[in-house]
Motif scaffolding. Structure first.
Motif, short mmCIF file in Angstrom:
data_model
loop_
_atom_site.label_atom_id
_atom_site.label_comp_id
_atom_site.label_asym_id
_atom_site.label_seq_id
_atom_site.Cartn_x
_atom_site.Cartn_y
_atom_site.Cartn_z
N GLY A 107 0.82 -1.21 0.00
CA GLY A 107 0.00 0.00 0.00
C GLY A 107 0.84 1.25 0.00
O GLY A 107 0.56 2.22 -0.72
N LEU A 108 1.90 1.24 0.78
CA LEU A 108 2.81 2.40 0.85
C LEU A 108 3.50 2.62 -0.49
O LEU A 108 3.65 3.76 -0.95
N LEU A 109 3.90 1.54 -1.14
CA LEU A 109 4.56 1.64 -2.45
C LEU A 109 3.61 2.21 -3.50
O LEU A 109 3.98 3.10 -4.28
N ILE A 110 2.37 1.74 -3.50
CA ILE A 110 1.38 2.22 -4.48
C ILE A 110 1.06 3.69 -4.25
O ILE A 110 1.01 4.49 -5.19
N THR A 156 3.91 5.86 -5.36
CA THR A 156 3.95 5.94 -6.82
C THR A 156 2.95 6.96 -7.35
O THR A 156 3.28 7.78 -8.22
N TYR A 157 1.74 6.94 -6.81
CA TYR A 157 0.72 7.90 -7.24
C TYR A 157 1.11 9.32 -6.85
O TYR A 157 0.83 10.27 -7.59
N TRP A 158 1.75 9.47 -5.71
CA TRP A 158 2.22 10.80 -5.31
C TRP A 158 3.28 11.32 -6.29
O TRP A 158 3.26 12.48 -6.69
N ALA A 159 4.20 10.44 -6.68
CA ALA A 159 5.24 10.82 -7.64
C ALA A 159 4.62 11.19 -8.99
O ALA A 159 5.04 12.15 -9.64
N LEU A 160 3.59 10.45 -9.41
CA LEU A 160 2.89 10.76 -10.66
C LEU A 160 2.19 12.12 -10.57
O LEU A 160 2.15 12.88 -11.53
N SER A 161 1.62 12.41 -9.39
CA SER A 161 0.95 13.70 -9.17
C SER A 161 1.95 14.84 -9.26
O SER A 161 1.68 15.89 -9.87
N LEU A 162 3.11 14.64 -8.65
CA LEU A 162 4.16 15.66 -8.67
C LEU A 162 4.65 15.88 -10.10
O LEU A 162 4.86 17.03 -10.53
N ARG A 163 4.81 14.80 -10.82
CA ARG A 163 5.23 14.89 -12.23
C ARG A 163 4.20 15.65 -13.05
O ARG A 163 4.55 16.49 -13.88
N GLN A 164 2.91 15.38 -12.81
CA GLN A 164 1.83 16.07 -13.51
C GLN A 164 1.88 17.57 -13.23
O GLN A 164 1.70 18.39 -14.14
N PHE A 165 2.15 17.91 -11.98
CA PHE A 165 2.21 19.33 -11.60
C PHE A 165 3.35 20.05 -12.31
O PHE A 165 3.16 21.13 -12.89
N PHE A 166 4.55 19.47 -12.28
CA PHE A 166 5.70 20.14 -12.89
C PHE A 166 5.56 20.18 -14.41
O PHE A 166 6.01 21.15 -15.05
N LEU A 167 4.96 19.17 -15.00
CA LEU A 167 4.72 19.17 -16.44
C LEU A 167 3.74 20.29 -16.81
O LEU A 167 3.95 21.02 -17.78
N CYS A 187 3.20 13.44 4.76
CA CYS A 187 2.44 12.34 5.39
C CYS A 187 3.00 10.98 4.99
O CYS A 187 3.11 10.07 5.82
N LEU A 188 3.34 10.85 3.71
CA LEU A 188 3.92 9.58 3.25
C LEU A 188 5.27 9.32 3.90
O LEU A 188 5.61 8.17 4.23
N PHE A 189 6.05 10.39 4.10
CA PHE A 189 7.35 10.24 4.75
C PHE A 189 7.18 9.74 6.19
O PHE A 189 7.92 8.85 6.63
N ILE A 190 6.21 10.31 6.89
CA ILE A 190 5.93 9.85 8.26
C ILE A 190 5.50 8.39 8.25
O ILE A 190 5.92 7.59 9.10
N TRP A 191 4.67 8.05 7.29
CA TRP A 191 4.19 6.68 7.16
C TRP A 191 5.37 5.72 6.92
O TRP A 191 5.42 4.62 7.50
N ILE A 192 6.31 6.13 6.08
CA ILE A 192 7.49 5.29 5.81
C ILE A 192 8.30 5.09 7.09
O ILE A 192 8.77 3.97 7.37
#
Length: 366
Positions: free
Chosen positions: A143-146, A149-160, A188-193
């Motif tokens: 769950g944390l990995l998924i 991944t979605y967070w990274a995709l969101s960040l990529r979408q923003f910078f694009l 939040c994800l960092f805390i979760w990790i």
């Protein structure tokens, strides 16, 4: 610390419930609001509900109540991504979006049949053998990995999106909310990790204390959304910039591009369209009598600038010219910059320094 975190968690829970009521029971909001932000709040509400019901003991000391929060885990990252994409690119809901929730469906079925349906005896036996801990660790890690991944995709979408803006707009669009929003999600994800890593070393006391910060992080995101919803009510309404298509279909010859370059430069000097502080590339293309993609090709191949830099180049020239007139005596630098077509002090300062190699004040001191 425990009491304070519980109070903040309860407040976040009721805040999310209030926001859901505002979005669901207002006919105007239902029509205009981005549905994904409402669903994200619902996901966060579910995430807090299990914890709130368990700690409040409303239904007794039933440890299964905490598992209600698990239903939100794999819906979280997908919803953040879909909200970011729909807000920035005006991608409205379609049935194809449901594929992003398939991992959440399988995960939630696992929670129901592995943790909620079995009897207390079976659960206790799984705890004793360590099976429950191993299985939960595997699924939480997935769950944390998924979600990451979605967070990274969101960040990529923003910078694009932010990069593409410079090919369409001559002014700065306020995208700070999304940057801060994604940074908060990343926190939040960092805390979760960290909590997950601690759990792998079976440091139960430390994990129990650290886990509170996950709930506080969820509450913080709710406060963040509520605050921006009050300060900028139309922030979550669906609207976007339409980007021009790639200009591979352009039929303009090299000679025609050369003539258009001269025509464009003459028009910029004669009509001064850059004085419109909300000038868009589509508008300039229409003035020149060509398509948006053809103007993109002209700027790229013959001028060597994106639209944002090209228009602001003329605004800087206009600003310097204005600074030498009597009007400069009664206006600040930014006042003059606004007269030249800028709508943002930050954009003006940055554009001036990029073009002239120094700040406006240093330039005129020389």
């Amino acid at each position: 610390m425990q009491t304070l975190s519980n109070q903040l968690m309860y407040f976040g829970f009721f805040q999310s419930l209030f926001l859901l009521c505002v979005y669901l029971f207002s006919s105007k909001n239902r029509k205009e609001i981005n549905g994904y932000i409402a669903f994200l709040i619902f996901v966060l509400f579910i995430g807090l509900s299990g914890r709130v019901l368990y700690t409040s003991k409303v239904f007794g000391d039933n440890f299964r109540l905490i598992s209600l929060s698990e239903f939100a885990i794999l819906m979280f990252g997908a919803t953040v991504f879909l909200f970011t994409r729909s807000s920035l690119m005006n991608k409205r809901f379609s049935l194809h979006d449901l594929i992003h929730y398939l991992p959440a469906l399988f995960y939630n079925l696992f929670v129901v049949f592995y943790f909620m349906v079995p009897s207390d005896t079976i659960i206790v036996e799984r705890i004793k053998t360590g099976e429950l801990y191993r299985v939960v660790s595997i699924f939480v890690g997935i769950g944390l990995l998924i979600n990451s991944t979605y967070w990274a995709l969101s960040l990529r979408q923003f910078f694009l999106f932010r990069r593409n803006l410079k090919n369409e707009l001559s002014y700065s669009l306020k995208t700070r909310f999304f940057l801060h929003f994604l940074v908060a999600i990343g926190g939040c994800l960092f805390i979760w990790i960290i909590v997950y890593t601690i759990s792998l070393f079976q440091l139960e006391t430390l994990e129990r204390e650290a886990r509170q910060f996950i709930w506080l992080g969820i509450a913080f995101i709710i406060f963040f959304i509520a605050y921006h919803g009050m300060v900028t009510p139309d922030l979550f309404h669906l609207k976007s910039v339409k980007f021009s298509q790639k200009y591979s279909q352009s039929k303009l010859s090299g000679a025609e591009l050369g003539l258009l370059k001269k025509e464009l430069e003459d028009m910029m000097l004669a009509k001064k369209p850059y004085l419109n502080n909300k000038l868009m590339k589509a508008e300039l293309a229409e003035m020149l009598g060509i398509s948006n993609p053809e103007l993109a090709r002209l700027l790229n191949e013959r001028i060597g600038m994106n639209f944002f830099d090209f228009v602001n180049y003329y605004r800087i020239k206009e600003f310097i010219a204005l600074a030498e007139t009597d009007k400069a005596q009664s206006l600040t630098f930014f006042g003059l910059a606004q007269e030249a077509g800028f709508n943002s002090k930050t954009t003006f300062n940055k554009s001036f320094k990029n073009l002239m190699g120094t700040s406006p004040s240093a330039y005129f001191k020389k």
